[in-house]
Motif scaffolding. Structure first.
Motif, mmCIF file in Angstrom:
data_model
loop_
_atom_site.group_PDB
_atom_site.id
_atom_site.type_symbol
_atom_site.label_atom_id
_atom_site.label_comp_id
_atom_site.label_asym_id
_atom_site.label_seq_id
_atom_site.Cartn_x
_atom_site.Cartn_y
_atom_site.Cartn_z
ATOM 1 N N TRP A 6 0.800 -1.222 0.000
ATOM 2 C CA TRP A 6 0.000 0.000 0.000
ATOM 3 C C TRP A 6 0.834 1.274 0.000
ATOM 4 O O TRP A 6 0.301 2.356 -0.218
ATOM 5 N N TRP A 7 2.103 1.184 0.293
ATOM 6 C CA TRP A 7 2.884 2.404 0.442
ATOM 7 C C TRP A 7 3.624 2.750 -0.842
ATOM 8 O O TRP A 7 3.912 1.911 -1.656
ATOM 9 N N ALA A 8 3.927 4.037 -0.987
ATOM 10 C CA ALA A 8 4.736 4.482 -2.125
ATOM 11 C C ALA A 8 6.200 4.498 -1.705
ATOM 12 O O ALA A 8 6.535 4.842 -0.586
ATOM 13 N N TYR A 48 0.291 -4.874 -5.736
ATOM 14 C CA TYR A 48 0.133 -3.505 -6.226
ATOM 15 C C TYR A 48 0.697 -2.533 -5.214
ATOM 16 O O TYR A 48 0.882 -2.849 -4.039
ATOM 17 N N PHE A 49 1.002 -1.294 -5.674
ATOM 18 C CA PHE A 49 1.434 -0.228 -4.775
ATOM 19 C C PHE A 49 0.836 1.084 -5.246
ATOM 20 O O PHE A 49 0.423 1.228 -6.395
ATOM 21 N N ASP A 50 0.765 2.047 -4.324
ATOM 22 C CA ASP A 50 0.017 3.278 -4.575
ATOM 23 C C ASP A 50 0.620 4.150 -5.662
ATOM 24 O O ASP A 50 -0.093 4.737 -6.466
ATOM 25 N N GLY A 51 1.943 4.300 -5.675
ATOM 26 C CA GLY A 51 2.560 5.182 -6.655
ATOM 27 C C GLY A 51 4.027 5.385 -6.349
ATOM 28 O O GLY A 51 4.557 4.869 -5.361
ATOM 29 N N SER A 172 1.220 -0.680 -10.466
ATOM 30 C CA SER A 172 0.617 0.555 -9.973
ATOM 31 C C SER A 172 -0.874 0.322 -9.738
ATOM 32 O O SER A 172 -1.583 -0.238 -10.581
ATOM 33 N N LYS A 173 -1.334 0.741 -8.591
ATOM 34 C CA LYS A 173 -2.715 0.465 -8.179
ATOM 35 C C LYS A 173 -3.738 0.986 -9.192
ATOM 36 O O LYS A 173 -4.724 0.305 -9.501
ATOM 37 N N ASP A 174 -3.495 2.192 -9.709
ATOM 38 C CA ASP A 174 -4.473 2.783 -10.626
ATOM 39 C C ASP A 174 -4.552 2.057 -11.964
ATOM 40 O O ASP A 174 -5.466 2.313 -12.753
#
Length: 449
Positions: A6-8, A48-51, A172-174
């Motif tokens: 979850w972290w960038a 996945y990760f936020d960015g 990437s999460k998005d």
């Protein structure tokens, strides 16, 4: 149940003190990956990760400067069951611990990712444990969704995903709801149908590539520490060579940020630069094309922004033609106009010009565009003005290499202090980030002074 990372992440460039001599040996990766590079699709666990971290992702670029917002991170380490941090870039002594990240040498490459089986059990990334415990990886309706993505970051976290699985991909999460199957986006893959899945993937050349590379200076860059990032590549990057005092010299990589290098001026301590690039096959890009540029005026002492784009000219080593300039990307049809003429009886400008507009990247709710200004006259220009009309619902978020004003939907762009002079048959470019569905502008015109 843990569903992903979850972290960038944060990438820290190596910064030289103002006026200090270049310290290059410590920056140069000295080992090569032992994980085989896939030549056919391989299967890995996907999280996945936020960015990207701020100001840079693992490859040395801000997230806004990526060609696409569909990006992935590759594993830094190949250390099953071992979450120890080993100093980066990995040395020859630790070469056996190196993952597919390859000390940054796979940065800027594209991968084609295909969704595979869903985990019905526990997938929490515990070191040394099966990825899908008390359940199984199972095919479902989302299998075979496909998306082309770019390598922009590194996964060095102390978990099984980043350590136990050679071909793990962190997405990437998005991007998760942008995979396409049978021509239709799978907009509900995340969150209810994710739970970390298998994916198959392989490296591919940049899809539908056209135009040329993009060069920018990093925060803190100056004449004594000219740190640049190179992007918009046809097939990744394995090295940069700079021309200094009559000799081509291999530039050191900036830590293991694989798209960032520390170059040198054409003369010691100078602010003019000349480089050529080697791609992921170690071949000189475009037959040895040379790129000449200067430290932007905004970086007169040192660059204060995370990324300051450089305008360059190019010279082909295979022909004797005059240098051409600046990249041109054609991901959408270009719009060009005839030279603007004044209705008055005053003398005509020293050179006419045309402007072409291309979209160089897009993401949900916006994108990035480039405007290329070409001198069609027979004498150098001293300045130029470009005008166009924005589509309804589109706004401009930011721009570079030009000064913009807006009246209603009409945008007027005037050259910056350093790029108004364009030689005959040469070009320069400026860019912008827009909000809205697309950048199908109308009424593009260009006038030269």
């Amino acid at each position: 149940m843990h569903r992903g990372i979850w972290w960038a992440r944060l990438a820290i460039p190596v910064i030289a003190a103002s006026g200090a001599a270049l310290i290059v040996l410590a920056l140069q990766p000295s080992a090569r990956a032992t994980v085989p590079e896939p030549t056919a699709p391989v299967t890995g666990n996907a999280t996945y990760f936020d960015g990207l971290g701020a100001p840079y992702g693992g490859c040395g670029l801000p997230q806004a400067e990526l060609e696409t917002q569909n990006f992935v991170a590759l594993n830094v380490f190949d250390t099953p069951g071992d979450g120890t941090f080993y100093p980066r870039p990995l040395s020859s002594a630790n070469a056996a611990k190196m993952g597919i990240w390859n000390n940054g040498r796979n940065c800027g490459r594209w991968v084609r990712v295909k969704i595979s089986d869903y985990c019905t059990g526990v997938n929490d990334g515990a070191l040394g444990q099966p990825f899908c415990r008390n359940g199984a990886f199972t095919a479902d309706a989302y299998n075979d969704g496909t998306l082309d993505m770019i390598v922009a970051d590194s996964c060095g976290d102390s978990n099984a995903w980043c350590r136990d699985d050679k071909y793990h991909l962190d997405l990437s999460k998005d991007s998760l709801n942008k995979f396409v199957k049978n021509g239709a986006p799978m907009t509900d893959l995340y969150p209810n149908h994710w739970n970390n899945r298998h994916v198959s993937w392989q490296f591919i050349p940049a899809p539908s590539y056209s135009g040329d590379i993009k060069i920018g200076f990093l925060n803190g860059a100056q004449r004594y520490w000219p740190a640049i990032a190179v992007s918009k590549l046809p097939n990744g990057i394995h090295g940069i060579e700079y021309y200094a005092n009559g000799t081509w010299t291999a530039a050191p990589m900036n830590s293991d940020m694989g798209q960032s290098y520390i170059i040198g001026g054409t003369v010691s301590g100078g602010t003019d630069f000349r480089i050529r690039v080697r791609d992921s096959s170690d071949a000189l890009l475009f037959g040895g094309r040379e790129y000449a540029f200067s430290l932007p005026s905004a970086c007169s002492s040192q660059c204060s922004q995370a990324y300051t784009q450089a305008t360059y000219t190019t010279t082909s080593t295979s022909t004797s033609a005059s240098p051409s300039t600046s990249r041109s990307v054609s991901t959408s049809p270009s719009v060009s106009t005839s030279p603007s003429r004044s209705a008055s009886s005053s003398p005509a400008p020293t050179g006419g010009c045309t402007a072409s507009v291309t979209t160089t990247g897009s993401w949900s709710g916006g994108g990035q565009a480039e405007v290329r200004v070409t001198n069609t006259g027979t004498a150098p220009t001293s300045g130029w003005t470009v005008k166009f009309t924005l589509p309804t619902g589109v706004t401009i978020a930011s721009s570079w290499n030009a000064t913009l004003t807006q009246s209603g939907q009409t945008v007027t762009a005037v050259n910056a202090a350093y790029n108004g002079a364009i030689n005959a048959n040469a070009s320069t470019s400026w860019g912008l980030v827009f909000n809205g569905p697309n950048f199908a502008v109308a009424g593009v015109s260009c006038s030269a002074r």
